[in-house]
Design an enzyme around this catalytic site. Structure first.
Site, PDB file in Angstrom:
ATOM      1  N   LYS A   1      17.161  19.994  55.562  1.00 37.63           N
ATOM      2  CA  LYS A   1      15.066  19.787  55.733  1.00 37.63           C
ATOM      3  C   LYS A   1      15.381  18.515  56.889  1.00 37.63           C
ATOM      4  CE  LYS A   1      14.084  20.178  51.254  1.00 37.63           C
ATOM      5  NZ  LYS A   1      13.277  20.680  49.997  1.00 37.63           N
TER       6      LYS A   1
ATOM      7  N   ARG B   1      15.913  28.712  42.677  1.00 37.14           N
ATOM      8  CA  ARG B   1      17.006  28.123  41.442  1.00 37.14           C
ATOM      9  C   ARG B   1      15.991  27.150  40.386  1.00 37.14           C
ATOM     10  NH1 ARG B   1      18.511  23.920  45.662  1.00 37.14           N
ATOM     11  NH2 ARG B   1      19.270  22.891  44.184  1.00 37.14           N
TER      12      ARG B   1
ATOM     13  N   ASP C   1      14.975  27.388  52.110  1.00 34.84           N
ATOM     14  CA  ASP C   1      14.830  26.597  50.999  1.00 34.84           C
ATOM     15  C   ASP C   1      13.863  26.863  50.023  1.00 34.84           C
ATOM     16  OD1 ASP C   1      16.056  24.632  49.483  1.00 34.84           O
ATOM     17  OD2 ASP C   1      13.738  23.243  50.472  1.00 34.84           O
TER      18      ASP C   1
ATOM     19  N   SER D   1      19.680  21.609  50.537  1.00 38.63           N
ATOM     20  CA  SER D   1      18.656  21.896  50.549  1.00 38.63           C
ATOM     21  C   SER D   1      17.969  20.334  51.250  1.00 38.63           C
ATOM     22  CB  SER D   1      18.480  21.992  49.470  1.00 38.63           C
ATOM     23  OG  SER D   1      16.673  21.846  48.856  1.00 38.63           O
TER      24      SER D   1
ATOM     25  N   HIS E   1      15.470   9.450  53.085  1.00 36.03           N
ATOM     26  CA  HIS E   1      14.630  10.713  52.063  1.00 36.03           C
ATOM     27  C   HIS E   1      15.683   9.945  51.034  1.00 36.03           C
ATOM     28  CE1 HIS E   1      14.379  14.261  50.662  1.00 36.03           C
ATOM     29  NE2 HIS E   1      15.295  13.858  49.748  1.00 36.03           N
TER      30      HIS E   1
HETATM   31  N1  URA Z   1      15.473  17.738  46.600  1.00 34.35           N
HETATM   32  C1  URA Z   1      15.435  19.056  46.990  1.00 34.35           C
HETATM   33  O1  URA Z   1      14.507  18.925  48.442  1.00 34.35           O
HETATM   34  N2  URA Z   1      15.878  19.754  46.988  1.00 34.35           N
HETATM   35  C2  URA Z   1      16.840  20.017  45.828  1.00 34.35           C
HETATM   36  O2  URA Z   1      17.761  20.859  45.936  1.00 34.35           O
HETATM   37  C3  URA Z   1      16.854  19.038  45.115  1.00 34.35           C
HETATM   38  C4  URA Z   1      16.531  18.307  45.554  1.00 34.35           C
END
Ligand code: URA
Length: 433
Positions: free
Chosen positions: A187, A168, A161, A183, A82
């Site tokens: 995932k 956010r 999220d 976050s 990621h």
């Molecule tokens: N990418 C994400 O998936 N979440 C965040 O909070 C910041 C970047």
């Protein structure tokens, strides 16, 4: 339990319990906690932080707020990677096939671009027919059959999220390590891979502006991975200038293909090789970096990585003749060469500005609803540390609209030149975990 008590506790810099965090996330998902109270708690977390235990509890609560994918029916070690996002970051398109051709199973969920950052799915959709919408069964079958699939995140993955990120975004509560770390990791953990490599970017085109800030975020995510029993490593990589040369969807697909054929930009190839070394060792396909590098390079030399890329596109409906003949990919109506106005070494080439310039051509989205133009973008002809003479090309702009004076001014503003020789920066500054 009352959410106002949880908010007050965090306001007063106290540690939240697992039950309190779970209560909040349950209320976010079932709608019983209104946005104004979640926003207040988010701001308290931004201001007063969370320790590693609280961050792990938050991640776990978010991870289980929706579907958790079970990849155990796929043989072998499933690997994921990621990136925290950047400009010109087409890594998954080259690294994924290189790793799959080296024996790893790549079961990856990717995102779309927003603002100055690009998204893997948008890039892949430059190839007609390609679909990123597979259901769980198709996804698992494809990884079992050809060792690689890159799909969009399913709607039911980590709904907490989705709600919290949207909140956010509009309440000034994005930049907080526990919130970003939970976050991203919720995932990654919900999408089921056994090993995770995080490419944490730093620089003007990234969330984290310095190496030290990136290390703090990386360590927070590694800690979460450890707490939740997942092999997690991180590399800290440079996003002070775009990665590779191409910025823009079809242009980046071309660059990924060229890299898989051994003709990619050196910085991009090096990032893929170093990331691949870590992933192959995590996935027990190599016992040393040297052995891993040899395997990865072999996949380029013998064409097997390019074959994997084609197999993935084909399995997901893409017309692979567009990968075999790159001139078939969407092309812009105009190519404008931007030349240097003075002699000098390029001392700065701002990633954020370059990403924004590409977005303004239509390569990216200013809002989630925007359509994108797959053909347009910028291909850099020189990068930081290169010497250029006045009149030498800096970049070729692929555009479907006439460039405005403002765009051209902003393009030149993104560069700084110096007469002093500049050392080229390494692409990866540290590996953690
Ligand atoms: N990418 C994400 O998936 N979440 C965040 O909070 C910041 C970047």
């Amino acid at each position: 339990m009352r959410i106002v008590d949880v908010i007050e506790k965090k306001r007063d810099k106290k540690e939240l319990t697992k039950e309190e965090i779970q209560f909040w996330i349950n209320g976010v998902v079932d709608g019983s906690i209104p946005d104004y109270q979640s926003s207040s708690l988010l701001m308290a977390i931004v201001l007063n932080g969370m320790n590693s235990k609280e961050t792990a509890y938050l991640t776990e609560a978010m991870m289980y707020s929706g579907d958790v994918i079970d990849l155990s029916v796929i043989d072998g070690i499933k690997s994921d990677k990621h990136s925290t996002g950047g400009v010109g970051d087409k890594t998954s398109l080259a690294l994924g096939p290189m790793c799959a051709a080296s024996g790893l199973k790549i079961a990856k969920m990717s995102g779309r671009g927003l603002g100055h950052t690009g998204g893997t799915l948008d890039k892949m959709e430059s190839v007609p027919g390609f679909s990123c919408y597979l259901d769980e069964e198709q996804f698992i079958k494809q990884v079992n059959d050809i060792s690689i699939a890159i799909i969009g995140q399913t709607a039911k993955l980590v709904p907490a999220d989705k709600i919290l990120y949207a909140l956010r975004d509009v309440t000034g509560t994005v930049p907080a390590v526990p919130l970003i770390a939970s976050s991203i990791m919720s995932k990654k953990l919900a999408s089921g891979s056994d090993t995770i490599l995080l490419d944490v970017k730093f620089g003007d085109g990234a969330f984290m502006k310095t190496v030290d800030e990136a290390k703090v975020l990386a360590n927070a995510m590694i800690e979460i991975g450890k707490e939740l029993g997942r092999d997690t490593k991180a590399m800290i990589s440079d996003m002070n200038q775009p990665l590779g040369n191409a910025i823009g969807n079809a242009l980046e697909v071309m660059e990924a293909v060229n890299t898989l054929k051994g003709n990619g930009p050196k910085d991009f190839e090096e990032l893929c090789l170093q990331a691949g070394e870590i992933m192959l060792m995590q996935g027990k396909k190599a016992t040393s970096k040297e052995e891993a590098r040899t395997l990865l390079k072999e996949t380029i030399k013998d064409g097997s990585a390019f074959e994997k890329l084609k197999a993935m596109f084909k399995a997901q409906g893409g017309d692979v003749s567009y990968l075999e003949d790159l001139s078939k990919l969407p092309a812009a109506s105009m190519q404008v060469t931007m030349v240097a106005k003075e002699d000098g070494y390029i001392s700065n080439l701002q990633a954020l500005e370059m990403g924004t310039l590409a977005m303004r051509l239509g390569a990216g989205r200013a809002t989630k609803e925007d359509d994108i133009d797959h053909a347009v973008g910028i291909v850099l002809a020189a990068k930081k540390g290169d010497f250029v003479k006045a009149g030498d090309p800096l970049a070729v702009v692929h555009t479907n609209t006439e460039l405005t004076e403002e765009w051209i001014n902003d393009f030149y503003q993104a560069y700084t030149f110096t007469s002093e020789k500049i050392e080229k920066d390494p692409i990866i500054f540290a590996v953690l975990g």
